[in-house]
Design an enzyme around this catalytic site. Structure first.
Site, short mmCIF file in Angstrom:
data_model
loop_
_atom_site.label_atom_id
_atom_site.label_comp_id
_atom_site.label_asym_id
_atom_site.label_seq_id
_atom_site.Cartn_x
_atom_site.Cartn_y
_atom_site.Cartn_z
CB SER A 190 0.79 -6.43 0.05
OG SER A 190 0.32 -7.43 -0.83
CG HIS A 236 -2.01 -4.23 2.67
ND1 HIS A 236 -3.16 -4.45 1.93
CD2 HIS A 236 -1.18 -5.25 2.37
CE1 HIS A 236 -3.02 -5.55 1.22
NE2 HIS A 236 -1.83 -6.06 1.47
#
Length: 288
Positions: A190, A236
């Site tokens: 991610s 992230h």
């Protein structure tokens, strides 16, 4: 008595004309010559030219003066996004290995600050981006990579795109190293994916494209990151910041010395992240 007339003198035999052979393959006879250097060439060495054929060396020499096509931001032209496909295959294969081996492989590759700082397992900063926690996790990341990866690979070329992906993943891990609890493991691509999202936004802005859709996608994913428990916000956010900044450096590099500035930008990003890793590792070891 009649005498025989003297026989005419014998004419010397004319030597047979030698059959020319290809200058690159002496065992092959040929009557075709290169239109530029006039050396004999066999069918294997013939290259179509505007008139007749040329040898490989003359073709290569002629191509030196031809400016090679480049991607939007200076890389080689990409016809097939092989790096994106390779990353997808690697992610799927490692996930399959996780399924077969169990938690042991995940534990060896996952990112956790204590493993990096205390045990010196720096490989976790990158390997964590290739392991996943669930089927939904890998499906989402692979889908996102399949959607945005080819676009960026064609814009930057294979090498720059690979650097963008891996450094974005590294940036997510470095922020986790600084802010996550020492024993908190994280896995997933991610961070790299968020880096690609940021890169698409930056590239769109550079090319004066409508980037509102990508902005909405980034905001929604950030909202999910902070609202849904169990998601590593550090990975992230770290990947997003790193990918956006590096993409900006690559996309806005001066055209007259683009490659030099892009290499310096990639090197600077790696050095900065390495320094952050060393500083945080030193602080953790001092505290423990």
């Amino acid at each position: 008595m009649t005498s025989q007339p003297p026989s005419p003198p014998s004419q010397p035999e004319q030597p047979a004309e030698a059959v020319p052979t290809c200058y690159r393959h002496p065992d092959k006879e040929t009557w075709v010559r290169c239109q530029r250097c006039e050396r004999p060439i066999c069918p294997d060495c013939m290259r179509d030219a505007a008139v007749g054929f040329q040898c490989p060396e003359c073709v290569a020499e002629g191509n030196k003066g031809i400016r090679q096509a480049r991607s939007t931001f200076g890389g080689n032209v990409v016809r097939t996004p092989i790096v994106t496909y390779a990353l997808l295959v690697i992610n799927v294969l490692i996930f399959g290995a996780q399924y077969l081996v169990g938690d042991r492989l995940t534990g060896e590759l996952a990112m956790w600050p204590g493993g990096v700082a205390v045990y010196g397992e720096y490989h976790r900063l990158i390997t964590a981006a290739f392991v996943h926690g669930s089927v939904f996790h890998i499906l989402f990341n692979c889908w996102a990579l399949f959607v945005v990866g080819p676009y960026l690979e064609r814009a930057f070329g294979h090498v720059r795109y690979t650097a963008l992906y891996l450094i974005s993943a590294l940036g997510g891990s470095v922020l986790g190293l600084w802010l996550d609890p020492l024993n908190q493991p994280t896995v997933g691509a991610s961070g790299a994916i968020f880096g690609l999202f940021g890169a698409v936004f930056v590239v769109g802005r550079k090319l004066n494209m409508d980037v509102r859709g990508m902005a909405v996608l980034i905001v929604l994913n950030l909202a999910i990151t902070f609202l849904v428990p169990g998601i590593s916000w550090t990975g992230h956010v770290g990947g997003l910041i790193t990918g956006s900044l590096l993409a900006g450096a690559l996309a806005y590099a001066p055209k007259n010395s683009r490659t030099l500035w892009q290499v310096l930008a990639i090197a600077a990003a790696l050095v900065l992240l390495a320094v952050l890793v060393l500083l945080r590792t030193s602080a953790i070891l001092t505290a423990t």
